[in-house]
Design a protein around this motif. Structure first.
Motif, mmCIF file in Angstrom:
data_model
loop_
_atom_site.group_PDB
_atom_site.id
_atom_site.type_symbol
_atom_site.label_atom_id
_atom_site.label_comp_id
_atom_site.label_asym_id
_atom_site.label_seq_id
_atom_site.Cartn_x
_atom_site.Cartn_y
_atom_site.Cartn_z
ATOM 1 N N GLN A 50 0.820 -1.206 0.000
ATOM 2 C CA GLN A 50 0.000 0.000 0.000
ATOM 3 C C GLN A 50 0.861 1.266 0.000
ATOM 4 O O GLN A 50 0.464 2.297 -0.517
ATOM 5 C CB GLN A 50 -0.948 0.003 1.193
ATOM 6 C CG GLN A 50 -2.005 -1.069 1.072
ATOM 7 C CD GLN A 50 -2.896 -1.137 2.291
ATOM 8 O OE1 GLN A 50 -2.628 -0.527 3.321
ATOM 9 N NE2 GLN A 50 -3.955 -1.905 2.197
ATOM 10 N N SER A 51 2.036 1.186 0.599
ATOM 11 C CA SER A 51 2.953 2.326 0.605
ATOM 12 C C SER A 51 4.388 1.815 0.630
ATOM 13 O O SER A 51 4.639 0.657 0.955
ATOM 14 C CB SER A 51 2.694 3.224 1.822
ATOM 15 O OG SER A 51 2.904 2.498 3.013
ATOM 16 N N ASP A 52 5.313 2.687 0.278
ATOM 17 C CA ASP A 52 6.729 2.317 0.285
ATOM 18 C C ASP A 52 7.223 2.094 1.706
ATOM 19 O O ASP A 52 6.837 2.807 2.630
ATOM 20 C CB ASP A 52 7.573 3.431 -0.344
ATOM 21 C CG ASP A 52 7.254 3.625 -1.820
ATOM 22 O OD1 ASP A 52 6.618 2.737 -2.412
ATOM 23 O OD2 ASP A 52 7.641 4.672 -2.354
ATOM 24 N N ALA A 53 8.114 1.120 1.876
ATOM 25 C CA ALA A 53 8.752 0.900 3.163
ATOM 26 C C ALA A 53 9.798 2.005 3.385
ATOM 27 O O ALA A 53 10.407 2.487 2.421
ATOM 28 C CB ALA A 53 9.422 -0.463 3.208
ATOM 29 N N PRO A 54 9.999 2.432 4.610
ATOM 30 C CA PRO A 54 11.008 3.459 4.872
ATOM 31 C C PRO A 54 12.377 3.061 4.342
ATOM 32 O O PRO A 54 12.824 1.937 4.543
ATOM 33 C CB PRO A 54 11.026 3.554 6.405
ATOM 34 C CG PRO A 54 9.689 3.047 6.846
ATOM 35 C CD PRO A 54 9.316 2.002 5.829
ATOM 36 N N GLY A 55 12.987 3.931 3.617
ATOM 37 C CA GLY A 55 14.308 3.660 3.049
ATOM 38 C C GLY A 55 14.259 2.868 1.758
ATOM 39 O O GLY A 55 15.282 2.595 1.151
ATOM 40 N N LYS A 56 13.077 2.453 1.313
ATOM 41 C CA LYS A 56 12.896 1.668 0.072
ATOM 42 C C LYS A 56 13.933 0.553 -0.013
ATOM 43 O O LYS A 56 14.783 0.532 -0.915
ATOM 44 C CB LYS A 56 12.941 2.569 -1.142
ATOM 45 C CG LYS A 56 11.824 3.588 -1.144
ATOM 46 C CD LYS A 56 11.827 4.411 -2.410
ATOM 47 C CE LYS A 56 10.694 5.426 -2.335
ATOM 48 N NZ LYS A 56 10.645 6.253 -3.500
#
Length: 58
Positions: free
Chosen positions: A49-55
């Protein structure tokens, strides 16, 4: 082992990029799910649903 699996997924996605017009979009546990075919095999891609922190996957 994880790197090998990631490489396989990326390779499949790049190979199948021209075939995405034949995909079906549905939901899986609230996440967007893409079903498509690559080399006559069924493939499933589930998007977050959204990018993880730090991709971390890039």
């Amino acid at each position: 082992m994880k790197i090998r699996n990631l490489f396989a997924v990326i390779t499949l996605l790049l190979t199948a990029s021209y075939q995405l017009y034949a995909q079906t979009d549905t939901l899986w546990k609230g996440f967007k799910r893409h079903d498509f075919m690559v080399a006559e095999r069924k493939c499933i891609l589930v998007s977050p649903q959204s990018d993880a922190p730090g991709k971390p996957w890039i």
